[in-house]
Scaffold this active site. Structure first.
Site, PDB file in Angstrom:
ATOM      1  N   LYS A 122     -22.718  86.776  61.661  1.00  9.01           N
ATOM      2  CA  LYS A 122     -23.524  88.010  61.662  1.00  9.01           C
ATOM      3  C   LYS A 122     -24.949  87.721  61.221  1.00  9.01           C
ATOM      4  O   LYS A 122     -25.888  88.377  61.672  1.00  9.01           O
ATOM      5  CB  LYS A 122     -22.870  89.077  60.783  1.00  9.01           C
ATOM      6  CG  LYS A 122     -21.533  89.502  61.348  1.00  9.01           C
ATOM      7  CD  LYS A 122     -21.255  90.984  61.297  1.00  9.01           C
ATOM      8  CE  LYS A 122     -20.099  91.276  62.242  1.00  9.01           C
ATOM      9  NZ  LYS A 122     -19.440  92.530  62.057  1.00  9.01           N
TER      10      LYS A 122
ATOM     11  N   LYS B  38     -14.081  86.414  70.985  1.00 10.34           N
ATOM     12  CA  LYS B  38     -13.249  87.544  70.574  1.00 10.34           C
ATOM     13  C   LYS B  38     -13.778  88.846  71.189  1.00 10.34           C
ATOM     14  O   LYS B  38     -14.991  89.045  71.241  1.00 10.34           O
ATOM     15  CB  LYS B  38     -13.307  87.643  69.039  1.00 10.34           C
ATOM     16  CG  LYS B  38     -12.325  88.597  68.426  1.00 10.34           C
ATOM     17  CD  LYS B  38     -12.610  88.810  66.951  1.00 10.34           C
ATOM     18  CE  LYS B  38     -13.698  89.859  66.770  1.00 10.34           C
ATOM     19  NZ  LYS B  38     -13.578  90.689  65.558  1.00 10.34           N
TER      20      LYS B  38
ATOM     21  N   LYS C 242     -16.475  95.126  69.262  1.00 12.82           N
ATOM     22  CA  LYS C 242     -17.223  96.344  69.608  1.00 12.82           C
ATOM     23  C   LYS C 242     -18.723  96.115  69.616  1.00 12.82           C
ATOM     24  O   LYS C 242     -19.462  96.855  70.238  1.00 12.82           O
ATOM     25  CB  LYS C 242     -16.853  97.475  68.663  1.00 12.82           C
ATOM     26  CG  LYS C 242     -17.144  97.214  67.213  1.00 12.82           C
ATOM     27  CD  LYS C 242     -16.505  98.303  66.357  1.00 12.82           C
ATOM     28  CE  LYS C 242     -16.345  97.811  64.938  1.00 12.82           C
ATOM     29  NZ  LYS C 242     -15.248  98.424  64.245  1.00 12.82           N
TER      30      LYS C 242
HETATM   31  P1  ATP Z   1     -17.672  93.835  64.870  1.00  5.80           P
HETATM   32  O1  ATP Z   1     -17.972  93.438  66.270  1.00  5.80           O
HETATM   33  O2  ATP Z   1     -18.610  94.856  64.314  1.00  5.80           O
HETATM   34  O3  ATP Z   1     -17.464  92.650  63.955  1.00  5.80           O
HETATM   35  P2  ATP Z   1     -14.913  94.213  65.582  1.00  5.80           P
HETATM   36  O4  ATP Z   1     -14.870  94.725  66.970  1.00  5.80           O
HETATM   37  O5  ATP Z   1     -14.626  92.758  65.370  1.00  5.80           O
HETATM   38  O6  ATP Z   1     -16.289  94.591  64.902  1.00  5.80           O
HETATM   39  P3  ATP Z   1     -13.642  95.195  63.220  1.00  5.80           P
HETATM   40  O7  ATP Z   1     -13.993  96.562  62.752  1.00  5.80           O
HETATM   41  O8  ATP Z   1     -14.306  94.055  62.534  1.00  5.80           O
HETATM   42  O9  ATP Z   1     -13.893  95.083  64.772  1.00  5.80           O
HETATM   43  O10 ATP Z   1     -12.072  94.962  63.170  1.00  5.80           O
HETATM   44  C1  ATP Z   1     -11.138  95.935  62.882  1.00  5.80           C
HETATM   45  C2  ATP Z   1      -9.741  95.349  62.812  1.00  5.80           C
HETATM   46  O11 ATP Z   1      -9.315  94.979  64.111  1.00  5.80           O
HETATM   47  C3  ATP Z   1      -9.626  94.079  61.974  1.00  5.80           C
HETATM   48  O12 ATP Z   1      -8.359  94.057  61.372  1.00  5.80           O
HETATM   49  C4  ATP Z   1      -9.755  92.990  62.978  1.00  5.80           C
HETATM   50  O13 ATP Z   1      -9.111  91.799  62.584  1.00  5.80           O
HETATM   51  C5  ATP Z   1      -9.064  93.604  64.183  1.00  5.80           C
HETATM   52  N1  ATP Z   1      -9.668  93.125  65.429  1.00  5.80           N
HETATM   53  C6  ATP Z   1     -10.946  93.336  65.835  1.00  5.80           C
HETATM   54  N2  ATP Z   1     -11.163  92.754  67.039  1.00  5.80           N
HETATM   55  C7  ATP Z   1      -9.983  92.151  67.373  1.00  5.80           C
HETATM   56  C8  ATP Z   1      -9.560  91.398  68.513  1.00  5.80           C
HETATM   57  N3  ATP Z   1     -10.387  91.124  69.500  1.00  5.80           N
HETATM   58  N4  ATP Z   1      -8.285  90.980  68.548  1.00  5.80           N
HETATM   59  C9  ATP Z   1      -7.423  91.270  67.546  1.00  5.80           C
HETATM   60  N5  ATP Z   1      -7.762  91.962  66.448  1.00  5.80           N
HETATM   61  C10 ATP Z   1      -9.025  92.411  66.361  1.00  5.80           C
END
Ligand code: ATP
Ligand code: LTN
Length: 331
Positions: A114, A196, A199
């Site tokens: 980040k 990954k 969002k």
């Molecule tokens: P950002 O892009 O802002 O880092 P994010 O999309 O990774 O956000 P988070 O809010 O960080 O989402 O994650 C919320 C939950 O969902 C956490 O438990 C995270 O491990 C899980 N998660 C997020 N993206 C994935 C993914 N692609 N596959 C599996 N689990 C996920």
């Protein structure tokens, strides 16, 4: 009767919920809600570690609660609340920050990623984010933390902080464990299957509230490879393997069953079939979330009650911690 074990987990309202956060986290939250005593949080204080538009943050925080409920979380069974409504999170975070090493925080891969992405705004909050997360978990004496694979390192750090604190001050915290699903722990981007699904990278990301036609378009365009066989092989076929994982997580089938479904069929049949499985999975969730969003009074009552119940539990741990570190009790 033996007391149920405790679960805490949360998601930042920093964007719309994604298929990744559903498969990696929320699906397990729903599965565990009967067996455990659960707190499911909307971690808005974590969200401001990168810039947010205030009106969007406010709207998404409430929408996220509606979507949690629509996914099957029962507000009667679980404590569902907004992090900033329970000031004990910030209070414990200060104390734990004084028991966390600079070097430990510097090693967090999410911070490094980040910091690279927001190079013009690397705040102290972004750096100490994992301490706030540890506070979320430890405040409720949680046993289990259901998260996706990318959060393992943060839960590990939380365990280290808690163990160290317990060495100074015995019997303060329960040492929690991460609970990561077998299928769907790391859903990859449909556009770049080596990254990954996230969002903050809308390209290749499926959102929980996406329209069916958008979901279908995203899956039909998903990056694959130049072979034709639908086979699980994450090394050599990351795109196809990701789609197979999504298909299994959406339908409840095993990998063998999924491969058998598409034996001898090309990608032209496989990709839309995965899209349809996801559309069907999300259809009832979307309808229920839309219905709930029209009932703001109900949502408000859920998060208000949730915060009251969470505060009562949080206070117990915070009082204990304040006493142990040597603060004079307030009269
Ligand atoms: P950002 O892009 O802002 O880092 P994010 O999309 O990774 O956000 P988070 O809010 O960080 O989402 O994650 C919320 C939950 O969902 C956490 O438990 C995270 O491990 C899980 N998660 C997020 N993206 C994935 C993914 N692609 N596959 C599996 N689990 C996920
Ligand atoms: N850092 C997590 C969100 C989060 C969390 C928590 C998860 C904040 N506090 C406590 C589990 C337990 C993320 O998904 N980015």
């Amino acid at each position: 009767m033996e007391a149920k074990k405790r679960i805490f987990s949360g998601i930042q309202p920093s964007g719309e919920l994604t298929l990744g956060s559903y498969m990696g986290a929320i699906k397990n939250w729903v599965a565990l809600q009967d067996e455990y005593d659960c707190l499911y949080c909307i971690v808005d204080m974590h969200a401001i570690t990168v810039r947010q538009v205030p009106a969007d943050l406010r709207r998404r925080s409430v929408a996220q609660l509606a979507q949690y409920i629509a996914c099957g979380l029962d507000p009667e069974k679980n404590i569902m609340f907004i992090q900033s409504h329970v000031p004990q999170h910030a209070e414990l975070s200060w104390v734990l920050g004084c028991y966390t090493q600079f070097g430990e925080l510097s090693r967090m891969t999410q911070f490094k990623d980040k910091a690279k992405k927001h190079a013009d705004n690397i705040t102290a909050g972004l750096f100490t984010y994992p301490v706030l997360m540890a506070s979320d978990i430890l405040l409720y004496q949680s046993d289990l933390v259901p998260v996706g694979d990318d959060q393992r390192q943060h839960v590990e750090l939380c365990r280290d902080i808690a163990t160290r604190f317990n060495n100074w001050f015995p019997d303060t915290f329960t040492i929690p464990e991460a609970f990561v699903p077998k299928m769907g722990a790391r859903v990859m981007s449909l556009g770049q299957p080596e990254n990954k699904m996230s969002k903050s990278e809308p390209d290749g990301c499926v959102f929980l509230m996406d329209k069916p036609e958008d979901i279908m378009r995203k899956f039909k365009r998903a990056v694959t490879d130049c072979e034709t066989a639908v086979r699980y092989d994450p090394e050599n076929k990351p795109g196809i393997s990701n789609l197979l994982t999504i298909y299994c997580a959406a339908t409840g089938k095993t990998m063998d069953e999924a491969e058998a479904d598409f034996e001898g069929k090309g990608y032209g049949i496989f990709k839309p079939a995965v899209g349809e499985a996801v559309v069907e999975l999300l259809r009832p969730i979307q309808a229920e979330a839309t219905r709930l969003m029209a009932d703001k009074a109900y949502l408000e009552s859920v998060y208000t009650q949730g915060a009251q119940r969470a505060q009562a539990l949080a206070n117990r741990t915070l009082r204990k911690v304040y006493k142990k570190v040597g603060f004079v009790p307030a009269k």
